[in-house]
Design an enzyme around this catalytic site. Structure first.
Site, PDB file in Angstrom:
ATOM      1  N   HIS A  47       0.908  -1.174   0.035  1.00  0.00           N
ATOM      2  CA  HIS A  47      -0.053  -0.004  -0.001  1.00  0.00           C
ATOM      3  C   HIS A  47       0.927   1.244   0.110  1.00  0.00           C
ATOM      4  O   HIS A  47       0.494   2.110  -0.513  1.00  0.00           O
ATOM      5  CB  HIS A  47      -1.097   0.198   1.117  1.00  0.00           C
ATOM      6  CG  HIS A  47      -2.095  -1.025   0.855  1.00  0.00           C
ATOM      7  ND1 HIS A  47      -2.058  -2.388   1.520  1.00  0.00           N
ATOM      8  CD2 HIS A  47      -3.098  -1.043   0.169  1.00  0.00           C
ATOM      9  CE1 HIS A  47      -3.216  -2.822   1.081  1.00  0.00           C
ATOM     10  NE2 HIS A  47      -3.811  -2.129   0.281  1.00  0.00           N
TER      11      HIS A  47
ATOM     12  N   GLU B 228      -9.879 -11.970  -3.966  1.00  0.00           N
ATOM     13  CA  GLU B 228      -8.343 -11.714  -3.698  1.00  0.00           C
ATOM     14  C   GLU B 228      -8.028 -12.950  -2.644  1.00  0.00           C
ATOM     15  O   GLU B 228      -6.805 -12.716  -2.160  1.00  0.00           O
ATOM     16  CB  GLU B 228      -8.474 -10.725  -2.978  1.00  0.00           C
ATOM     17  CG  GLU B 228      -9.286 -10.044  -1.814  1.00  0.00           C
ATOM     18  CD  GLU B 228      -9.013  -8.711  -1.343  1.00  0.00           C
ATOM     19  OE1 GLU B 228      -8.032  -8.061  -1.934  1.00  0.00           O
ATOM     20  OE2 GLU B 228      -9.835  -8.171  -0.641  1.00  0.00           O
TER      21      GLU B 228
ATOM     22  N   ASP C 291      -3.436  -8.918  -3.468  1.00  0.00           N
ATOM     23  CA  ASP C 291      -3.769  -9.915  -2.399  1.00  0.00           C
ATOM     24  C   ASP C 291      -3.579 -11.378  -3.013  1.00  0.00           C
ATOM     25  O   ASP C 291      -3.069 -12.204  -2.306  1.00  0.00           O
ATOM     26  CB  ASP C 291      -4.792  -9.455  -1.526  1.00  0.00           C
ATOM     27  CG  ASP C 291      -4.758  -8.533  -0.463  1.00  0.00           C
ATOM     28  OD1 ASP C 291      -3.711  -8.747   0.278  1.00  0.00           O
ATOM     29  OD2 ASP C 291      -5.467  -7.889  -0.279  1.00  0.00           O
TER      30      ASP C 291
ATOM     31  N   CYS D  57      -9.069  -5.111 -10.289  1.00  0.00           N
ATOM     32  CA  CYS D  57      -8.811  -3.577  -9.583  1.00  0.00           C
ATOM     33  C   CYS D  57      -7.542  -3.853  -8.971  1.00  0.00           C
ATOM     34  O   CYS D  57      -6.981  -2.807  -8.076  1.00  0.00           O
ATOM     35  CB  CYS D  57      -9.802  -3.080  -8.442  1.00  0.00           C
ATOM     36  SG  CYS D  57     -10.007  -4.319  -7.202  1.00  0.00           S
TER      37      CYS D  57
HETATM   38  C1  PEP Z   1      -6.046  -5.969  -4.166  1.00  0.00           C
HETATM   39  O1  PEP Z   1      -5.614  -6.778  -3.127  1.00  0.00           O
HETATM   40  O2  PEP Z   1      -5.627  -6.292  -5.344  1.00  0.00           O
HETATM   41  C2  PEP Z   1      -6.748  -4.870  -4.139  1.00  0.00           C
HETATM   42  C3  PEP Z   1      -7.038  -4.184  -4.999  1.00  0.00           C
HETATM   43  O3  PEP Z   1      -7.139  -4.405  -2.699  1.00  0.00           O
HETATM   44  P1  PEP Z   1      -5.861  -3.648  -1.685  1.00  0.00           P
HETATM   45  O4  PEP Z   1      -4.569  -3.486  -2.545  1.00  0.00           O
HETATM   46  O5  PEP Z   1      -6.217  -2.413  -1.368  1.00  0.00           O
HETATM   47  O6  PEP Z   1      -5.515  -4.648  -0.897  1.00  0.00           O
HETATM   48 MG    MG Z   2      -6.690  -6.522  -1.179  1.00  0.00          MG
END
Ligand code: PEP
Ligand code: MG
Length: 362
Positions: A27, A261, A285, A331
């Protein structure tokens, strides 16, 4: 460098970031990218090699880091930097000329991942056709108490106005793992990435998620087009619980979806799709859990490669499972690689959501 710290960085003061830990999908990296701050993560030993006053040149795209580059390297980097800026200007010309489609006319929605109103404004300028992932947890990182329904509805209504007619997919709070939980007391967890996070946290505090869904319902009544999405769903039962909450919140005309995920969700994609309007693949994830390799772990960043055949087989299986039942989007950060995006579309993905800075290239 924690995500909450990264979120406080001022792009006009911070020229770039290099860390020893993390990966492209942690993140901290995602937030750096959204702020337009070049960042290179997982560079072992870099801290000891940089002195006060060192010049450091970094390329956030290629991951190159030069410490005290010589003149020739410096000139090459400056020239490359100009080329990148020129390419960006050229791409600008196609912003907003959508709807997006492949060269043979196959429609693919290009949406943005956002964590604030400011990021949404930037995304619209880059031609985003919607929001495929609103990370709501980023809106309330530093609050001791959960936001009220009205507060949340106000932000969502403002976002709907900025987005025009485009759909906004609101992901309910995904605290846990590397995103500390601000307004819930959780006991110590040995393995927080495998602990009470995402929808698991929501189920232990249903009032918090219900308020989120009520806020979406309110903003939708005001004319906005919304989807609601639950993170970390691992079973049919969790998906059914989420749909029931959405109903309880009185959300009408709001599309219901979950993130894929957690590996178990791949195997039950058909059964999830029967109960939902959409599935959105969270490749960040999903890759870490498929490979059992922490996305925060600098020494394992090679294992977060989105071009792994494992991940493509997963996308294929999810699309086959969901076919004729629910639409499938992506996403995770993988969607921001043009070549990856192309393959995903071939496998049946119809929506790609990514950081705004990647939209035009894709
Ligand atoms: C992911 O896990 O791919 C996702 C889009 O969510 P985050 O990156 O916020 O965990
Ligand atoms: Mg995620």
């Amino acid at each position: 460098l924690a995500p909450a710290e990264m979120a406080e960085m001022k792009p006009d003061l911070v020229a770039g970031i290099v860390t020893e830990q993390g990966s492209r999908t942690s993140h901290t990296a995602i937030i750096a990218r959204s702020l337009g701050i070049p960042a290179v993560l997982a560079v072992p030993g870099v801290v000891a090699r940089v002195q006060d006053g060192s010049m450091v040149a970094i390329d956030g795209d290629s991951g190159e880091v030069h410490i005290d580059p010589d003149d020739a390297t410096r000139r090459a980097i400056e020239a490359h930097s100009k080329e990148v800026a020129k390419r960006k200007m050229e791409l600008r010309a196609i912003a907003g000329t959508g709807p997006s489609a492949t060269a043979d006319g196959h429609r693919v929605e290009l949406a943005a991942n956002i964590g604030s109103v400011l990021e949404l404004q930037a995304a619209v300028e880059e031609g985003a056709e919607g929001v495929g992932l609103l990370r709501t947890e980023l809106l309330y990182f530093n609050r001791p108490t959960p936001p009220t329904v009205d507060e949340q509805a106000e932000v969502l209504t403002e976002m709907a106005e900025i987005m025009g007619g485009g759909r906004i997919i609101v992901r309910t709070f995904d605290y846990g793992a590397d995103k500390p939980v601000p307004f819930v007391q959780l006991g110590h967890e040995e393995n927080p990435a495998l602990g009470i996070r995402g929808i698991r946290l929501a189920r232990s505090h249903p009032e918090i998620v219900l308020d989120q869904l009520r806020a979406i319902a309110t903003a939708a009544t005001g004319g906005g087009r919304f989807g609601a999405m639950a993170p970390m769903v691992a079973s049919v039962e969790e998906a059914e619980w989420f749909v029931a909450q959405l109903k309880e919140a009185g959300a009408i005309g709001v599309e219901a979806g979950v993130m894929v995920e957690v590996p178990s969700a791949i195997l039950i994609a058909d059964r999830l799709a029967e109960r939902l309007d959409f599935l959105s693949i969270g490749t960040n994830d999903l890759t870490q859990y498929l490979h059992a390799a922490d996305r925060q772990h600098g020494g394992l960043s090679d294992m977060q490669d989105p071009f792994s055949p494992t991940l493509f087989r997963a996308v294929d299986q999810i699309c086959r499972g969901a076919a004729d039942k629910a639409w499938v989007g992506v996403c995770g950060e993988a969607a921001s690689y043009p070549a990856w995006a192309l393959l995903a579309v071939g496998l049946g993905v119809t929506e790609l959501s990514m950081g705004a800075q990647s939209l035009l290239e894709v």
